[in-house]
Design a protein around this motif. Sequence first.
Motif, short mmCIF file in Angstrom:
data_model
loop_
_atom_site.label_atom_id
_atom_site.label_comp_id
_atom_site.label_asym_id
_atom_site.label_seq_id
_atom_site.Cartn_x
_atom_site.Cartn_y
_atom_site.Cartn_z
N ARG A 299 75.04 23.92 67.69
CA ARG A 299 75.06 23.40 65.95
C ARG A 299 75.10 21.27 66.57
O ARG A 299 74.77 20.84 66.00
N CYS B 285 67.68 20.01 71.50
CA CYS B 285 67.43 20.57 72.84
C CYS B 285 65.92 19.99 72.58
O CYS B 285 65.34 20.97 71.08
N ARG C 174 58.26 24.95 71.99
CA ARG C 174 58.65 26.03 71.56
C ARG C 174 58.39 25.79 70.18
O ARG C 174 59.92 25.50 69.04
N LEU C 175 57.49 25.94 69.98
CA LEU C 175 57.53 25.84 68.39
C LEU C 175 56.68 26.89 67.59
O LEU C 175 55.74 27.59 68.41
N PHE D 260 63.51 26.02 59.39
CA PHE D 260 63.71 27.69 60.41
C PHE D 260 64.73 27.12 60.63
O PHE D 260 65.72 27.82 60.62
N ALA D 261 65.26 26.43 61.56
CA ALA D 261 65.94 25.78 62.52
C ALA D 261 67.28 25.49 61.04
O ALA D 261 68.25 25.60 61.94
N ARG E 169 63.26 19.00 64.62
CA ARG E 169 64.06 19.95 64.86
C ARG E 169 65.55 19.65 65.10
O ARG E 169 65.92 20.25 64.53
#
Lengths: 293, 226
Positions: free
Chosen positions: B80, B84, B90-91, B103-104, B151
Motif C-alpha cells: 500500500r 505501480c 492493467r485496468l 476499486f483500488a 490508481r
Amino acid sequence: MRAKYVLSEVALGLWRNVTMTIAMIITMAVSLALLGASLLMYLLVQDMREAFYADVEVTIFLADDITDAQRQALGEQLASDPLVADATYESRADAYERFREQFADAPELVEATRPDALPESYRVQLEDPEQFEQILNRYADVEGVDEIVDQRNVLSRLFGILGAIQNLALVIAIVQGIAALMLVVNTIQIAAYSKRREVAIMKLVGASNWFVQAPFVLEAVFAGVLGAIVAYGTLILGKIFLVDGALEPLFLAGVLTPLSWGRIHLMLPVLAGIAAFVSAVTGWLTLRFYIKV
Amino acid sequence: MIRLDNVTKTYPKATRPSLDSVSVEIEKGEFVFFIGPSGAGKSTIIKLLLREEAPTKGHVYVNGRDVGALRSWRIPHFRRSIGCVFQDFRLLPNRTAAENVAFALEVIGKPQSVIRRVVPEVLELVGLGGKEHRYPNELSGGEQQRVAIARAFVNRPLVLLADEPTGNLDPDTSIEIMRLLDRINRTGTTVVMVTHDSNIVNQMRRRVIEIDQGRVVRDQPRGVYG
C-alpha cells in the motif's frame, strides 16, 4: 461496504458458473445425506447396545420330555450358582403370553402359533455377561436341557448387519465426498481464472490476503452449506418414508430402538458444519497451491 | 528510501542470474531511470521492489524495511505504500475510470466517504476531469495510462514504480505521460521507471542506471540513454 462487496462477488461467482455450482451442490448433498444416515445408524447401534445389553440374558430351553425332578434340580443348581445373578422359570404359558405381547402387531403370526409350541425355559441373568462360555459348559449336558442360547449372539448378528450397512453408507459418502471436493477445486479454479484481472490488481494495490481469498472460499462454503440443507431434507424424507414407513414394524417390534426427530434435526448443524469446514479448507488450499492467490 | 544491497536474483532453471550482485541506492524524491536491453534484469528490479519476488542473495530495502524478509501476511500492507503502473495499463474493462480508481481503495478497506472525495480529485490531477465515467475501451491509450497512474497515486505512495509506462504509446502521448510523472515526482514521490525509450530518457535528463546482463554498467546523474 466490504462485506457487501464480498457477498456480491460470491453470488456473482456462483451464478456465472451455475451448472458447476448445481453439480457441486448435488454431489455434496448425496455425500452428506449418506454421511448423516451413517451417523444416525451409528447412534442407533449405540442405543441398541445400551438398551439390550442391560437386560440381556441367557435362555436355557428345556427339553420336551423333562421330568419335574430334573426341572427342580436344574432350578436349584442355578439358584446356588455363583455365576448366576438371577434365574426365573418361564412356563410354556408364560412364553406364549410374552410372544403374543411382542408380536401384537402381527396377529396372523400369533394366530398361527399354538400355545404349546413354545418351549419352557429358565431365563438366566449372569453376574458377568462375558462368562457365557462357562455357563454353557456347565449346563449343556445337564439332563433335561435342550439348548442354551446367549441373546448376545443374536444381537451381535443384528449389530453386524447394521454395522455393515453403516460402513457401506460411509464408504459411499467418502467417495462422493471426494468427488464433491474435486468439483469444489474445479469451481474455484474457474472462478479465480475468470477474476484473474481483479485478483492481480487487488494483490498489486495491497488488498489483504483474506480479502482476496474470501469470495472464493465463501463460494465453496455456501455450496457446502446448501448441500447440507438438501441432505437434511433427504434425511427428513428418509425418516418419513423409511423409518416411519416401510421399516416401521421393525421399530414397533422393538428390534430397532426408535429414531427421534431430535436426532434428525441434530444432523443439520452437524452436516452443515462439516461441509462448511471441509469446503473452506479445500477452497483455501486450492487458492494457495493451484493459483497462488 | 530504496537500497539494493548486493542483490542477486536467480530464477529456478535459469542458466545465469537475472541480477548479479547489484548495489544501488535511491534517495527520497529522486527520479530514476533503469535502462538496458531486454532481458537485462530491469523488470526483475520492479518485481523485487514490489516483493513479487524475493532476492536469492543480498537485501532489498524500501522505506527502511528489508523487503525480502517480510512475512507473507505483511506483504499486502507493505504494497500500500507503493504505487505501480505497467506498459499494459492493467485496468478492469468492465469498470469506468472512476470505478477503476475506486476499486483500488475499496479493496484495501477505505471508507466510501473517503473514496467519494479523493477519486475525483486524483482524476482531475492526472487530467481526466470530465472523463470519470468512460470505460477503458472508450479512452485512448494515453488516457488509460492516466487512469492507471491515478490508481497508483491515489494513496499518495512514497514510491511510484513504472514498468515501461510509455511502451504502448506514441511519442507525443509518451511525453505527456512523462510530464505527469514529473509532476508526481515534484510532490516528493520517489519515481523509479524502467524504460527502453531513448527519447524520453534524453529529454528528461534524470539519473540513469544502465543494466546489462544483470549488472550495473552505468550510473549517471542527469544521464542520457547513451
